[in-house]
Design a protein around this motif. Sequence first.
Motif, PDB file in Angstrom:
ATOM      1  N   ARG A   8       0.872  -1.178   0.000  1.00 46.10           N
ATOM      2  CA  ARG A   8       0.000   0.000   0.000  1.00 46.10           C
ATOM      3  C   ARG A   8       0.906   1.225   0.000  1.00 46.10           C
ATOM      4  N   GLN A   9       0.685   2.128  -0.934  1.00 41.33           N
ATOM      5  CA  GLN A   9       1.548   3.298  -1.057  1.00 41.33           C
ATOM      6  C   GLN A   9       0.783   4.593  -0.811  1.00 41.33           C
ATOM      7  N   LEU A  10       1.448   5.513  -0.145  1.00 37.33           N
ATOM      8  CA  LEU A  10       0.896   6.851   0.023  1.00 37.33           C
ATOM      9  C   LEU A  10       1.216   7.639  -1.245  1.00 37.33           C
ATOM     10  N   ILE A  11       0.184   7.924  -2.031  1.00 36.50           N
ATOM     11  CA  ILE A  11       0.376   8.609  -3.317  1.00 36.50           C
ATOM     12  C   ILE A  11      -0.007  10.076  -3.182  1.00 36.50           C
ATOM     13  N   PHE A  12       0.929  10.927  -3.496  1.00 37.31           N
ATOM     14  CA  PHE A  12       0.690  12.375  -3.420  1.00 37.31           C
ATOM     15  C   PHE A  12       0.125  12.884  -4.744  1.00 37.31           C
ATOM     16  N   SER A  13      -0.732  13.861  -4.675  1.00 37.42           N
ATOM     17  CA  SER A  13      -1.359  14.407  -5.880  1.00 37.42           C
ATOM     18  C   SER A  13      -0.338  15.168  -6.721  1.00 37.42           C
ATOM     19  N   GLU A  14      -0.560  15.141  -8.025  1.00 39.86           N
ATOM     20  CA  GLU A  14       0.318  15.858  -8.950  1.00 39.86           C
ATOM     21  C   GLU A  14       0.340  17.345  -8.608  1.00 39.86           C
ATOM     22  N   GLY A  15       1.537  17.911  -8.565  1.00 37.03           N
ATOM     23  CA  GLY A  15       1.682  19.332  -8.291  1.00 37.03           C
ATOM     24  C   GLY A  15       1.873  19.667  -6.828  1.00 37.03           C
ATOM     25  N   SER A  16       1.619  18.701  -5.929  1.00 37.45           N
ATOM     26  CA  SER A  16       1.801  18.963  -4.502  1.00 37.45           C
ATOM     27  C   SER A  16       3.292  19.055  -4.184  1.00 37.45           C
ATOM     28  N   LEU A  17       3.627  19.676  -3.062  1.00 35.82           N
ATOM     29  CA  LEU A  17       5.028  19.834  -2.671  1.00 35.82           C
ATOM     30  C   LEU A  17       5.691  18.472  -2.493  1.00 35.82           C
ATOM     31  N   SER A  18       4.979  17.552  -1.857  1.00 39.39           N
ATOM     32  CA  SER A  18       5.556  16.222  -1.617  1.00 39.39           C
ATOM     33  C   SER A  18       5.849  15.506  -2.929  1.00 39.39           C
ATOM     34  N   ARG A  19       4.930  15.621  -3.897  1.00 38.57           N
ATOM     35  CA  ARG A  19       5.140  14.968  -5.192  1.00 38.57           C
ATOM     36  C   ARG A  19       6.280  15.628  -5.948  1.00 38.57           C
ATOM     37  N   ARG A  20       6.394  16.950  -5.843  1.00 37.83           N
ATOM     38  CA  ARG A  20       7.500  17.643  -6.518  1.00 37.83           C
ATOM     39  C   ARG A  20       8.840  17.214  -5.931  1.00 37.83           C
ATOM     40  N   LEU A  21       8.879  17.012  -4.618  1.00 39.66           N
ATOM     41  CA  LEU A  21      10.113  16.551  -3.971  1.00 39.66           C
ATOM     42  C   LEU A  21      10.450  15.128  -4.418  1.00 39.66           C
ATOM     43  N   GLN A  22       9.422  14.272  -4.536  1.00 37.64           N
ATOM     44  CA  GLN A  22       9.645  12.913  -5.039  1.00 37.64           C
ATOM     45  C   GLN A  22      10.211  12.947  -6.457  1.00 37.64           C
ATOM     46  N   ASP A  23       9.623  13.779  -7.311  1.00 40.02           N
ATOM     47  CA  ASP A  23      10.069  13.878  -8.705  1.00 40.02           C
ATOM     48  C   ASP A  23      11.493  14.431  -8.792  1.00 40.02           C
ATOM     49  N   LEU A  24      11.831  15.379  -7.912  1.00 36.12           N
ATOM     50  CA  LEU A  24      13.173  15.942  -7.896  1.00 36.12           C
ATOM     51  C   LEU A  24      14.193  14.877  -7.486  1.00 36.12           C
TER      52      LEU A  24
END
Length: 326
Positions: free
Chosen positions: A230-246
């Motif tokens: 089970r994964q915690l998925i952050f919405s596109e554009g959120s700070l957490s998702r941007r940090l993951q992408d970086l």
Amino acid sequence: MTKEKSKWKEFLEAASVLQWVLTFLFLGVACYILFVYLMFTWLWPLPTLYFIWMVMDWQTPERGGRRSSFMRKWTVWKHHRDFFPIKLVKTAELNPNKNYILGCHPHGIMSAGAFACFTTESCGFSEVFPGVRASLAILAGLFRIPFFREYIMFAGLCPVSKPSLVHLLSKSGEGNAVVIVIGGAAESLASSPGVNTLVVKHRKGFVRLALEFGADLVPVYSFGENELFRQLIFSEGSLSRRLQDLFKKIMGFAPCLFVGEHLAIMPYRIPVTTVVGSPIPVPKRVTPTEAEVDHYHGLYIEALSKLFHEHKVSCGLSESHKLRII
């Protein structure tokens, strides 16, 4: 009627999977720490000599590595397979006189299906496809880690780099099946139970490579892969998702926040069925045009979608499950 497992068998399965998870998550870092630690002890000549050896041996991973059939047949991998369990399904023959690029989907969190079926002999790959050698391609950076590089080379893993793939498809004879988890880190961030999202629409490098060397394309789908954690998925554009992408852009892999059934990191006991589709004949084009790449990329996506819909019900999904390709 399914035979009930003994407590000892269940323990061996759990222990086998636990060591696999710990290896996946921590062995690379542990090898780095051990190497640095030994440099500051009276054993410093050992890491020094190993470093010299590693520099001299730097190109070996991209020249076929050092596959060990003994390691691929370890009993521990059979217990690992039985934990879920994992099964390999063939839908068509693979001619040992040709080379192939197998596109494996989805990535999931740890690609359990791809590991068991193509890195070990626990699912009987060499018996199911006689004369064909599977090589799972992973991040090239992992082959720069002291000690760890030896372990993954013995398992038959190879870097997912152009020189490595070119060597396997042009200088290692015939009967080579290069397995690439096409969606990579981006796809792992979409891994979640009940979700069938594949990142492949704009990934065409593997098709261009297939055309350059006349290697047939083969779609592969591991049903159940996304159900293991089970994964915690952050919405596109959120700070957490941007940090993951970086992080993914810098390091090459994604920092997934996931949880399993036991100890937080143990996967759920969900069956995984890895279905190998029919090969798509690809002509050899030394300098393929964009139109040719687009054509065979389209054929690949069409075959992948067909494979998913033909086998989803028999592999545990409902008829209503959709495949989303981005």
